[in-house]
Write an enzyme that holds these catalytic residues in place. Structure first.
Site, PDB file in Angstrom:
ATOM      1  N   HIS A   1       7.218  -4.841   9.090  1.00  0.00           N
ATOM      2  CA  HIS A   1       7.346  -5.813  10.026  1.00  0.00           C
ATOM      3  C   HIS A   1       7.630  -5.462  11.312  1.00  0.00           C
ATOM      4  CE1 HIS A   1      11.472  -5.637   8.301  1.00  0.00           C
ATOM      5  NE2 HIS A   1      11.738  -6.152   9.667  1.00  0.00           N
TER       6      HIS A   1
ATOM      7  N   ASP B   1       6.455  -2.548   2.981  1.00  0.00           N
ATOM      8  CA  ASP B   1       7.320  -2.861   4.274  1.00  0.00           C
ATOM      9  C   ASP B   1       7.339  -1.631   4.755  1.00  0.00           C
ATOM     10  OD1 ASP B   1       8.109  -4.464   6.367  1.00  0.00           O
ATOM     11  OD2 ASP B   1      10.257  -4.478   5.686  1.00  0.00           O
TER      12      ASP B   1
ATOM     13  N   GLY C   1      16.976  -5.541  14.468  1.00  0.00           N
ATOM     14  CA  GLY C   1      16.674  -4.404  15.213  1.00  0.00           C
ATOM     15  C   GLY C   1      17.075  -3.043  14.547  1.00  0.00           C
ATOM     16  N   ASN C   2      18.007  -3.331  13.400  1.00  0.00           N
ATOM     17  CA  ASN C   2      18.358  -2.076  12.585  1.00  0.00           C
ATOM     18  C   ASN C   2      17.004  -2.005  11.530  1.00  0.00           C
ATOM     19  OD1 ASN C   2      21.818  -2.866  12.427  1.00  0.00           O
ATOM     20  ND2 ASN C   2      20.798  -0.692  12.513  1.00  0.00           N
ATOM     21  N   SER C   3      16.126  -2.642  11.503  1.00  0.00           N
ATOM     22  CA  SER C   3      14.905  -2.451  10.506  1.00  0.00           C
ATOM     23  C   SER C   3      14.457  -1.298  10.951  1.00  0.00           C
ATOM     24  CB  SER C   3      14.193  -3.655  10.618  1.00  0.00           C
ATOM     25  OG  SER C   3      14.894  -4.926  10.050  1.00  0.00           O
TER      26      SER C   3
ATOM     27  N   LEU D   1      -8.507  -6.422  -7.188  1.00  0.00           N
ATOM     28  CA  LEU D   1      -8.995  -7.660  -7.827  1.00  0.00           C
ATOM     29  C   LEU D   1     -10.021  -8.204  -7.111  1.00  0.00           C
ATOM     30  CD1 LEU D   1      -9.274  -8.995 -10.526  1.00  0.00           C
ATOM     31  CD2 LEU D   1      -7.396 -10.398  -9.737  1.00  0.00           C
ATOM     32  N   GLY D   2      -9.670  -8.688  -5.812  1.00  0.00           N
ATOM     33  CA  GLY D   2     -10.794  -9.351  -5.024  1.00  0.00           C
ATOM     34  C   GLY D   2     -10.551 -10.913  -5.109  1.00  0.00           C
ATOM     35  N   VAL D   3      -9.155 -11.403  -4.914  1.00  0.00           N
ATOM     36  CA  VAL D   3      -9.212 -12.946  -4.707  1.00  0.00           C
ATOM     37  C   VAL D   3      -8.184 -13.330  -3.634  1.00  0.00           C
ATOM     38  CG1 VAL D   3      -9.532 -13.267  -7.326  1.00  0.00           C
ATOM     39  CG2 VAL D   3      -7.355 -12.719  -6.567  1.00  0.00           C
TER      40      VAL D   3
ATOM     41  N   MET E   1      -5.624 -16.142  -2.865  1.00  0.00           N
ATOM     42  CA  MET E   1      -5.176 -16.789  -4.198  1.00  0.00           C
ATOM     43  C   MET E   1      -4.043 -17.685  -3.712  1.00  0.00           C
ATOM     44  SD  MET E   1      -3.534 -13.562  -6.041  1.00  0.00           S
ATOM     45  CE  MET E   1      -2.734 -12.329  -4.964  1.00  0.00           C
TER      46      MET E   1
END
Length: 418
Positions: free
Chosen positions: A145, A175, A255-257, A311-313, A315
């Protein structure tokens, strides 16, 4: 003649005998006095030594004595923290997320692949840590992020130097992201610890660039070694995944992320990821365990993405649909599902792609079970798919089409990025 010596037992004692007896008592008294004094001194010394030893042991237990400490002996608590910080600090970087904006009056951000002229502006800051280096590049771990929306990324070293960073790979599910910068002049790579050996109440440090203020360190303890928290992958408030984390009370601010969570040996044991910021909540932060991070990092460096079953959905949780129906009597472009009355949990197929489309799934089908596992929401679908299935496996999808319960066998593909 008496059987006893009168000079000894009689009440009448001669002066000579009395003088000899008193002399012996005085000499014996002085000797006994000296003996008593020596024993008192020995007792005081022994007591003092014992007290010092007890205090030393307790101090060591409370403030950092550990057989695994860097020097193999007890150290001053503050000194250990300083040494650990010095050991890791050169490998910690700040991350700048920049987007390109139009030069036109009131112009907004351009699309990722826009070729129009514009200007780059800083829209966010985060942190990262250098975990690997070769002759050409140094590789930095940060959060997905932190850099996901960036048109350009820069890494700021502890020397203050800014370097252009290239995104090597991204993984929204965990993440995590990996960047690379020119390795010239970079000598320090973070030492990786073992998050499985963390203990509750162990001291740790969160390092990074909070609020874009520059290098900072916060201190705290591990509150929970292993915890699972629901997260919103799209950051839209919909909780559609679960993240395994370490809970700490060290302050993790915006900012610590992406910065490292470090133990008192200067080793990275986690990647700072998020915090709870509700009113009345104090110092509840989360870090991704480093043992979970490094396999993802290796795969991102090797392939640029993390390979998972597909799977390809597209949802939507059925419960979200019901909530939306309650708010609006009729949603434009959205048909009535016409499900059995007892069906109130599951996954609505908004679009079937790839494997799901080939197996016959369609718009508005409602998935309620995968194999023999009941599926109530997106979190449970992803958990089963990613933890229980591999690429190429077959999976039996149980779904409603209107009031009819059907099944389809899907051969899972690979979620290659477009």
């Amino acid at each position: 003649m008496s059987l006893f010596d009168d000079d000894f037992y009689s009440s009448k004692v001669s002066r000579k005998t009395l003088r000899e007896h008193l002399g012996n008592r005085k000499r014996g008294g002085r000797w006994l006095g000296r003996l008593r004094n020596q024993k008192s001194v020995q007792l005081v010394v022994l007591s003092s030594v014992t007290t010092v030893l007890v205090i030393a042991v307790l101090y060591g237990l409370l403030f950092g004595f550990s057989p695994s400490s860097r020097h193999g002996s007890s150290m001053d608590f503050s000194a250990r923290a300083v040494e650990a910080s010095d050991h890791i600090r050169p490998a910690v970087v700040s991350i700048i997320n920049e987007q390109k904006f139009s030069l036109e009056l009131g112009g907004g951000p351009l699309e990722q692949d826009a070729e129009q002229s514009g200007v780059y502006r800083e829209i966010g800051v985060g942190s990262g840590v250098i975990v690997q280096k070769d002759e050409q590049y140094a590789y930095i771990v940060t959060n997905y992020h932190v850099v996901a929306s960036a048109h350009r990324v820069k890494a700021v070293l502890t020397t203050g130097e800014q370097r252009e960073a290239e995104v090597v790979g991204l993984d929204q599910i965990t993440d995590l992201a990996v960047l690379k910068v020119d390795a010239a002049g970079i000598g320090q790579v973070a030492e990786i610890g073992d998050s499985s050996k963390l203990r509750a109440a162990e001291f740790v440090m969160a390092m990074g660039n909070p609020l874009g203020m520059g290098e900072a360190i916060t201190f705290g303890v591990v509150s929970v070694i292993r915890e699972t928290v629901p997260v919103s992958l799209a950051q839209n408030g919909v909780l559609d995944w679960e993240q395994e984390v370490i809970r700490v009370d060290a302050a993790i601010n915006q900012g610590n992320s992406g910065g490292p969570l470090v133990d008192l040996n200067g080793r990275v044991v986690g990647i700072n990821s998020m915090k709870i910021s509700n009113f009345g909540v104090e110092s509840i932060g989360y870090a991704i365990p480093i043992n979970n991070v490094m396999p993802i990092v290796s795969e991102l460096i090797d392939s640029g993405y993390v390979s998972r079953a597909y799977l390809g959905v597209m949802m939507l949780d059925l419960q979200q649909y019901w909530s939306r129906q309650e708010l609006e009597a009729e949603i434009e472009g959205e048909s009535t599902l016409n499900l059995p009355q007892e069906v109130y949990e599951g996954i609505i197929v908004l679009e079937a792609l790839g494997p799901a489309k080939e197996a016959g799934l369609e718009f508005n089908d409602v998935i309620v079970k995968l194999d023999d596992t009941k599926i109530r929401n997106t979190r449970e679908l992803r958990r089963y798919l990613y933890n229980q299935k591999q690429i190429g496996d077959s999976i039996v999808v149980h779904y409603y089409r209107g009031k009819e319960l059907l099944t389809a066998t899907v051969t899972l593909g690979e979620n290659k990025p477009e």
